[in-house]
Write an enzyme that holds these catalytic residues in place. Structure first.
Site, PDB file in Angstrom:
ATOM      1  N   SER A 179      -2.666  -7.970   2.622  1.00  0.00           N
ATOM      2  CA  SER A 179      -2.946  -7.911   4.061  1.00  0.00           C
ATOM      3  C   SER A 179      -3.383  -9.290   4.553  1.00  0.00           C
ATOM      4  O   SER A 179      -2.989  -9.738   5.628  1.00  0.00           O
ATOM      5  CB  SER A 179      -4.066  -6.900   4.345  1.00  0.00           C
ATOM      6  N   LYS A 206     -18.358  -6.503   7.713  1.00  0.00           N
ATOM      7  CA  LYS A 206     -17.064  -7.192   7.709  1.00  0.00           C
ATOM      8  C   LYS A 206     -16.433  -7.095   9.089  1.00  0.00           C
ATOM      9  O   LYS A 206     -16.479  -6.044   9.714  1.00  0.00           O
ATOM     10  CB  LYS A 206     -16.143  -6.506   6.697  1.00  0.00           C
ATOM     11  N   ARG A 234      -1.868  -5.870  -8.222  1.00  0.00           N
ATOM     12  CA  ARG A 234      -0.778  -6.814  -8.029  1.00  0.00           C
ATOM     13  C   ARG A 234      -0.866  -7.866  -9.127  1.00  0.00           C
ATOM     14  O   ARG A 234      -1.099  -7.558 -10.273  1.00  0.00           O
ATOM     15  CB  ARG A 234      -0.863  -7.442  -6.634  1.00  0.00           C
ATOM     16  N   HIS A 286       0.847  -1.211   0.000  1.00  0.00           N
ATOM     17  CA  HIS A 286       0.000   0.000   0.000  1.00  0.00           C
ATOM     18  C   HIS A 286       0.876   1.254   0.000  1.00  0.00           C
ATOM     19  O   HIS A 286       0.615   2.205  -0.725  1.00  0.00           O
ATOM     20  CB  HIS A 286      -0.881   0.062   1.267  1.00  0.00           C
TER      21      HIS A 286
HETATM   22  O1  PNS Z   1      -9.089  -3.095   0.259  1.00  0.00           O
HETATM   23  P1  PNS Z   1     -10.329  -3.623  -0.393  1.00  0.00           P
HETATM   24  O2  PNS Z   1     -11.105  -4.461   0.603  1.00  0.00           O
HETATM   25  O3  PNS Z   1     -10.048  -4.359  -1.665  1.00  0.00           O
HETATM   26  O4  PNS Z   1     -11.230  -2.328  -0.753  1.00  0.00           O
HETATM   27  C1  PNS Z   1     -12.485  -2.494  -1.369  1.00  0.00           C
HETATM   28  C2  PNS Z   1     -13.245  -1.150  -1.440  1.00  0.00           C
HETATM   29  C3  PNS Z   1     -13.387  -0.538  -0.064  1.00  0.00           C
HETATM   30  C4  PNS Z   1     -12.486  -0.208  -2.357  1.00  0.00           C
HETATM   31  C5  PNS Z   1     -14.640  -1.458  -2.059  1.00  0.00           C
HETATM   32  O5  PNS Z   1     -15.228  -2.510  -1.365  1.00  0.00           O
HETATM   33  C6  PNS Z   1     -15.590  -0.259  -2.052  1.00  0.00           C
HETATM   34  O6  PNS Z   1     -15.344   0.727  -2.707  1.00  0.00           O
HETATM   35  N1  PNS Z   1     -16.719  -0.375  -1.307  1.00  0.00           N
HETATM   36  C7  PNS Z   1     -17.707   0.674  -1.193  1.00  0.00           C
HETATM   37  C8  PNS Z   1     -19.009   0.300  -1.920  1.00  0.00           C
HETATM   38  C9  PNS Z   1     -18.832   0.577  -3.379  1.00  0.00           C
HETATM   39  O7  PNS Z   1     -18.903   1.685  -3.821  1.00  0.00           O
HETATM   40  N2  PNS Z   1     -18.499  -0.506  -4.141  1.00  0.00           N
HETATM   41  C10 PNS Z   1     -18.129  -0.389  -5.537  1.00  0.00           C
HETATM   42  C11 PNS Z   1     -19.275  -0.529  -6.474  1.00  0.00           C
HETATM   43  S1  PNS Z   1     -20.091  -2.034  -6.258  1.00  0.00           S
END
Ligand code: PNS
Length: 166
Positions: free
Chosen positions: A130, A43, A92, A19
């Protein structure tokens, strides 16, 4: 809207060197990054939102132009509220691609004014995440070099593994 502001969203449970590599490289492109943690009551993360924010602030304290924030609901709506039109994500190995592609397309459908931009993670962090780091740390594995020392200490503390003497 501010073209040089990007949102770097994620769960950051916990923040890793991968990150941080994306953040450092993102700052070469954008004037400012907002690291935005999703507040997702569904979560159950290893670290609470407060713990994750604390770790991010601590490890990025020397970086100017970085803000740490939280959001809930749709990411694109949050980006608009923040006057940002760029979402930055790290990519990645190939395994990330499908999920990121799906998310970027959905975000684009939801708001065509917000663009998703991807930076390839440095090869050193290509196969870490992570999740996999937590798995190793849970069983006392050596995660030196994969997360900042402060985060490694927090992981050891969480899993009850004392620091091994070299
Ligand atoms: O680190 P991560 O868990 O891969 O991050 C995922 C994240 C937080 C970027 C994603 O789940 C997110 O943006 N969630 C908010 C809801 C949303 O807008 N989802 C995208 C369209 S479905």
């Amino acid at each position: 809207m501010n073209a040089t502001l990007a949102i770097y969203p994620g769960t950051f449970d916990p923040i890793t060197n991968g990150h941080i590599s994306v953040i450092n490289r993102g700052l070469k492109i954008f004037d400012k990054l907002i690291i935005s943690l999703l507040h997702n009551p569904q979560k159950v993360p290893l670290f609470s939102l407060e713990e994750r924010i604390h770790m991010i602030r601590d490890v990025l304290r020397s970086l100017p132009n970085v803000e740490v924030d939280t959001f809930d609901g749709l990411l694109v709506d949050y980006a608009v509220r923040k006057n940002a039109r760029v979402i930055l994500r790290g990519l990645r190995a190939l395994s990330d691609f499908e999920y990121e592609f799906q998310m970027a397309l959905m975000n684009r459908k939801l708001n065509r004014e917000v663009q998703s931009i991807f930076l390839m993670t440095d090869y050193k962090w290509f196969y870490t995440s992570s999740t996999i780091i937590k798995e190793a740390a849970r069983f006392g594995g050596d995660i030196t070099g994969l997360v900042p020392p402060m985060v490694a200490a927090k992981l050891r503390e969480k899993f009850g593994h004392p620091k091994k003497n070299a």
